[in-house]
Design an enzyme around this catalytic site. Sequence first.
Site, PDB file in Angstrom:
ATOM      1  CE  LYS A   1       9.732  -3.103   0.904  1.00  0.00           C
ATOM      2  NZ  LYS A   1       8.222  -2.866   0.614  1.00  0.00           N
TER       3      LYS A   1
ATOM      4  NE  ARG B   1       7.516   2.870   5.592  1.00  0.00           N
ATOM      5  CZ  ARG B   1       8.359   1.621   5.983  1.00  0.00           C
ATOM      6  NH1 ARG B   1       8.803   0.714   5.187  1.00  0.00           N
ATOM      7  NH2 ARG B   1       8.252   1.238   7.144  1.00  0.00           N
TER       8      ARG B   1
END
Length: 292
Positions: free
Chosen positions: A236, A270
């Site tokens: 991210k 995740r």
Amino acid sequence: MLITQSAGKFLKRNSTIQLGNNQVDLSIPVVMGIVNITPDSFYDGGKMEDEVTMLKAVEEMVENGVSIIDVGAVSTRPGAEAVSTKVELGRLLPAVQAIHKNFPEIPISIDTFRSWVAVRVVDEIGPVIVNDVSGGILDSKMFETMAQLQVPYVLSHIQGTLKNMQDSPEYTDIIKEISTYFAEKVKKLNKLGVKDVIIDPGFGFGKNLDHNYELLNRLDAFKVFQLPVMVGLSRKSMIWKALDVTPETALNGTSVANTLALLGGADILRVHDVKEAVEAVKIFCEIKASIH
């Protein structure tokens, strides 16, 4: 059947989630592998649009020790274009059917904020985990649908909507505000009879760089809920912007962030890169095992 990983046991309340007749063991952290059936996801958009490529990717994840496969058919990156339920189902159903057929022992999670999509998938292949990045905000029927389906639900925090969440997020006390959000929504879910709730603080969903790192630094604050905690940090912007790299070169930073999340109490990582995340879990387990 009991789905486990071989490592020391660090039992806590709610250390398993029920998936139909099976249990997913969370007494040690597990890795959830991301499969995006989308043309526009921020990192892997367009990479798994054909079934052969997708199944090869899933097979590699399984070989590397994945515990759950999370399938998404709608990009939830900031500013992503909305797609219809019909388009989402058209992408998602064939993918989950193929994965379930070829890897029947692997639990499946679906990354969707639409209750009707969850209903259709459960009708087709049986119980799945429903990973809702909107925390029920984008579909008012989601909570009652989860109660009816009796499947595990990932309750994520988000400030704003997918379209505007990164415009100008603000918090007075981010931990307190997210904790209040979880407390209210978990209470509603429990009242409706949803038995398995996983909380996800929603890194990058209505948070700027400073918010994300404060959240990571204080992740252990959410242990008070005594619920499994899922963390999605993989490649991210909070990682690649801090390192001045790109999502494609943010794997090392992701591994560092995942390790910090494990130390903060994360139960599910995740990730796009399963092998490296599983290795982080193994190192974490060795550290925990050394504490007497």
